[in-house]
Design a protein around this motif. Structure first.
Motif, PDB file in Angstrom:
ATOM      1  N   ILE A   1      -6.289   9.204  -2.136  1.00 55.85           N
ATOM      2  CA  ILE A   1      -6.012   9.851  -0.863  1.00 55.85           C
ATOM      3  C   ILE A   1      -6.040   8.872   0.308  1.00 55.85           C
ATOM      4  N   THR A   2      -6.980   7.933   0.329  1.00 55.48           N
ATOM      5  CA  THR A   2      -7.143   7.088   1.518  1.00 55.48           C
ATOM      6  C   THR A   2      -6.705   5.641   1.278  1.00 55.48           C
ATOM      7  N   ALA A   3      -6.177   5.041   2.352  1.00 51.16           N
ATOM      8  CA  ALA A   3      -5.835   3.624   2.303  1.00 51.16           C
ATOM      9  C   ALA A   3      -7.094   2.776   2.149  1.00 51.16           C
ATOM     10  N   ALA A   4      -8.192   3.244   2.721  1.00 53.12           N
ATOM     11  CA  ALA A   4      -9.446   2.500   2.614  1.00 53.12           C
ATOM     12  C   ALA A   4      -9.841   2.291   1.155  1.00 53.12           C
ATOM     13  N   GLU A   5      -9.676   3.326   0.328  1.00 51.68           N
ATOM     14  CA  GLU A   5     -10.002   3.170  -1.090  1.00 51.68           C
ATOM     15  C   GLU A   5      -9.027   2.228  -1.778  1.00 51.68           C
ATOM     16  N   VAL A   6      -7.744   2.352  -1.460  1.00 50.74           N
ATOM     17  CA  VAL A   6      -6.745   1.458  -2.065  1.00 50.74           C
ATOM     18  C   VAL A   6      -7.087   0.004  -1.765  1.00 50.74           C
TER      19      VAL A   6
ATOM     20  N   LEU B   1       8.065  -1.119  -8.932  1.00 48.87           N
ATOM     21  CA  LEU B   1       7.781  -1.084  -7.509  1.00 48.87           C
ATOM     22  C   LEU B   1       6.381  -0.537  -7.275  1.00 48.87           C
ATOM     23  N   LEU B   2       5.598  -1.249  -6.456  1.00 51.91           N
ATOM     24  CA  LEU B   2       4.253  -0.825  -6.073  1.00 51.91           C
ATOM     25  C   LEU B   2       4.257  -0.568  -4.564  1.00 51.91           C
ATOM     26  N   PRO B   3       4.481   0.685  -4.142  1.00 51.70           N
ATOM     27  CA  PRO B   3       4.759   0.958  -2.730  1.00 51.70           C
ATOM     28  C   PRO B   3       3.556   1.345  -1.870  1.00 51.70           C
ATOM     29  N   ASP B   4       2.674   0.412  -1.574  1.00 51.03           N
ATOM     30  CA  ASP B   4       1.580   0.734  -0.666  1.00 51.03           C
ATOM     31  C   ASP B   4       1.108  -0.555  -0.004  1.00 51.03           C
ATOM     32  N   THR B   5       1.255  -0.660   1.320  1.00 51.48           N
ATOM     33  CA  THR B   5       0.806  -1.869   2.023  1.00 51.48           C
ATOM     34  C   THR B   5      -0.717  -1.941   2.114  1.00 51.48           C
ATOM     35  N   ALA B   6      -1.413  -0.873   1.717  1.00 49.31           N
ATOM     36  CA  ALA B   6      -2.878  -0.914   1.659  1.00 49.31           C
ATOM     37  C   ALA B   6      -3.378  -1.611   0.402  1.00 49.31           C
ATOM     38  N   LEU B   7      -2.467  -1.942  -0.505  1.00 48.14           N
ATOM     39  CA  LEU B   7      -2.820  -2.552  -1.796  1.00 48.14           C
ATOM     40  C   LEU B   7      -2.666  -4.070  -1.723  1.00 48.14           C
ATOM     41  N   HIS B   8      -3.732  -4.798  -2.050  1.00 47.90           N
ATOM     42  CA  HIS B   8      -3.646  -6.261  -2.115  1.00 47.90           C
ATOM     43  C   HIS B   8      -2.782  -6.678  -3.303  1.00 47.90           C
ATOM     44  N   THR B   9      -1.760  -7.469  -3.047  1.00 39.92           N
ATOM     45  CA  THR B   9      -0.907  -7.962  -4.144  1.00 39.92           C
ATOM     46  C   THR B   9      -0.464  -9.408  -3.954  1.00 39.92           C
ATOM     47  N   ALA B  10      -0.623  -9.975  -2.766  1.00 39.73           N
ATOM     48  CA  ALA B  10      -0.038 -11.290  -2.477  1.00 39.73           C
ATOM     49  C   ALA B  10      -0.517 -12.371  -3.448  1.00 39.73           C
ATOM     50  N   ALA B  11      -1.763 -12.272  -3.885  1.00 40.51           N
ATOM     51  CA  ALA B  11      -2.318 -13.298  -4.776  1.00 40.51           C
ATOM     52  C   ALA B  11      -1.994 -13.045  -6.239  1.00 40.51           C
ATOM     53  N   TYR B  12      -1.407 -11.875  -6.552  1.00 43.78           N
ATOM     54  CA  TYR B  12      -1.255 -11.481  -7.948  1.00 43.78           C
ATOM     55  C   TYR B  12       0.186 -11.520  -8.445  1.00 43.78           C
ATOM     56  N   LEU B  13       1.139 -11.822  -7.579  1.00 44.31           N
ATOM     57  CA  LEU B  13       2.547 -11.610  -7.928  1.00 44.31           C
ATOM     58  C   LEU B  13       3.006 -12.343  -9.187  1.00 44.31           C
ATOM     59  N   PRO B  14       2.774 -13.648  -9.325  1.00 43.53           N
ATOM     60  CA  PRO B  14       3.224 -14.305 -10.564  1.00 43.53           C
ATOM     61  C   PRO B  14       2.590 -13.694 -11.814  1.00 43.53           C
ATOM     62  N   GLY B  15       1.304 -13.344 -11.725  1.00 40.83           N
ATOM     63  CA  GLY B  15       0.624 -12.757 -12.875  1.00 40.83           C
ATOM     64  C   GLY B  15       1.152 -11.385 -13.231  1.00 40.83           C
ATOM     65  N   LEU B  16       1.462 -10.585 -12.231  1.00 41.25           N
ATOM     66  CA  LEU B  16       2.042  -9.266 -12.477  1.00 41.25           C
ATOM     67  C   LEU B  16       3.378  -9.393 -13.207  1.00 41.25           C
ATOM     68  N   GLU B  17       4.221 -10.288 -12.732  1.00 42.47           N
ATOM     69  CA  GLU B  17       5.540 -10.438 -13.350  1.00 42.47           C
ATOM     70  C   GLU B  17       5.448 -11.041 -14.741  1.00 42.47           C
ATOM     71  N   GLU B  18       4.498 -11.939 -14.937  1.00 44.73           N
ATOM     72  CA  GLU B  18       4.311 -12.506 -16.281  1.00 44.73           C
ATOM     73  C   GLU B  18       3.852 -11.424 -17.254  1.00 44.73           C
ATOM     74  N   ALA B  19       2.947 -10.568 -16.807  1.00 43.94           N
ATOM     75  CA  ALA B  19       2.416  -9.516 -17.675  1.00 43.94           C
ATOM     76  C   ALA B  19       3.474  -8.481 -18.023  1.00 43.94           C
ATOM     77  N   LEU B  20       4.331  -8.135 -17.066  1.00 46.03           N
ATOM     78  CA  LEU B  20       5.320  -7.081 -17.285  1.00 46.03           C
ATOM     79  C   LEU B  20       6.655  -7.619 -17.782  1.00 46.03           C
ATOM     80  N   GLY B  21       6.894  -8.909 -17.602  1.00 45.76           N
ATOM     81  CA  GLY B  21       8.137  -9.503 -18.074  1.00 45.76           C
ATOM     82  C   GLY B  21       9.362  -9.089 -17.276  1.00 45.76           C
TER      83      GLY B  21
END
Length: 249
Positions: free
Chosen positions: A167-172, A196-216
């Motif tokens: 529900i809250t951005a704070a939790e995300v 697509l991960l659509p929430d600017t409350a979610l930290h992703t900047a440090a994870y991008l290469p790892g996310l793409e490697e995991a999902l292919g």
């Protein structure tokens, strides 16, 4: 090979960011861009969100013209040549036409080119030639379905949708790499060309290469595409292998 030198007066994209959750993604993204010698700044101001709730009525108020105008007054004088409303949910809930009206109003107030994270996802998918996507959202499903409708209006097919019910951005904003990777993996689909991960409350900047490697496959995240959209508005593409396929082009 000599390294490119940054401009003496770097261009800047301004961001209006709702509340406080994952805003530290922006200095992280700015630092990566600085390493390329692009000479770009990403000044950010926080808008008043009112009630922190992934609920349609609260999101409509969060993205209201008055709140964005207040944010622009704070951003004035920061040297921005373009501005992006760094929020997905409080743009797509207005619908395709309403989100266009929101951006037109922001551009008129700002006196410069403007966009939002919702349109950033559309433009990023098109840049990658992606037509079929899976959406892995932090939001409740009923809110995420508005994003699906928005993408459909842009001609993008959503082959799978997963909502996380937060529900809250704070939790995300408390989520880390493991939670983000688990959500992305659970939301993926064999027919999807990108996730697509659509929430600017979610930290992703440090994870991008790892996310793409995991999902292919390419993974497009809210803060990533928001910054890319700002650079698109400036006509300043930047290439780096640290921010996923979108920036590697």
């Amino acid at each position: 090979m000599p390294q490119p030198q940054p401009q003496q007066n770097p261009q800047a994209v301004g961001f209006l960011y709702p509340g406080h959750s994952a805003e530290d993604d922006y200095p992280r993204l700015e630092a990566v861009l600085r390493e390329t010698g692009a000479g770009l700044r990403l000044p950010l101001v926080h808008t008043d969100i009112g009630e922190d709730a992934h609920r349609v009525d609260a999101l409509l108020e969060m993205g209201s013209a008055a709140r964005l105008a207040d944010g622009m007054r704070e951003l004035a004088g920061r040297g921005a040549q373009a501005v992006v409303w760094a929020c997905t949910s409080a743009s797509f809930v207005f619908g395709w036409e309403g989100a266009h009206e929101q951006v037109r109003g922001l551009a008129a107030t700002a006196g410069m080119p403007a966009s939002s994270t919702s349109f950033a996802f559309v433009h990023a998918a098109r840049a990658l030639g992606v037509e079929r996507v899976a959406v892995a959202a932090t939001y409740p499903v009923d809110v995420a379905e508005h994003f699906v409708a928005f993408l459909k209006s842009a001609g993008i097919e959503v082959v799978a949708l997963r909502g996380s019910g937060i529900i809250t951005a704070a939790e995300v904003g408390t989520w880390g790499r493991s939670e983000t990777l688990a959500m992305a993996g659970a939301g993926d689909h064999a027919d999807a060309q990108a996730v697509l991960l659509p929430d600017t409350a979610l930290h992703t900047a440090a994870y991008l290469p790892g996310l793409e490697e995991a999902l292919g496959k390419p993974v497009l995240t809210a803060n990533q595409v928001t910054v890319w959209e700002g650079l698109r508005l400036l006509g300043r593409p930047v290439t780096t292998d640290r921010l996923g396929a979108l920036f590697a082009r």
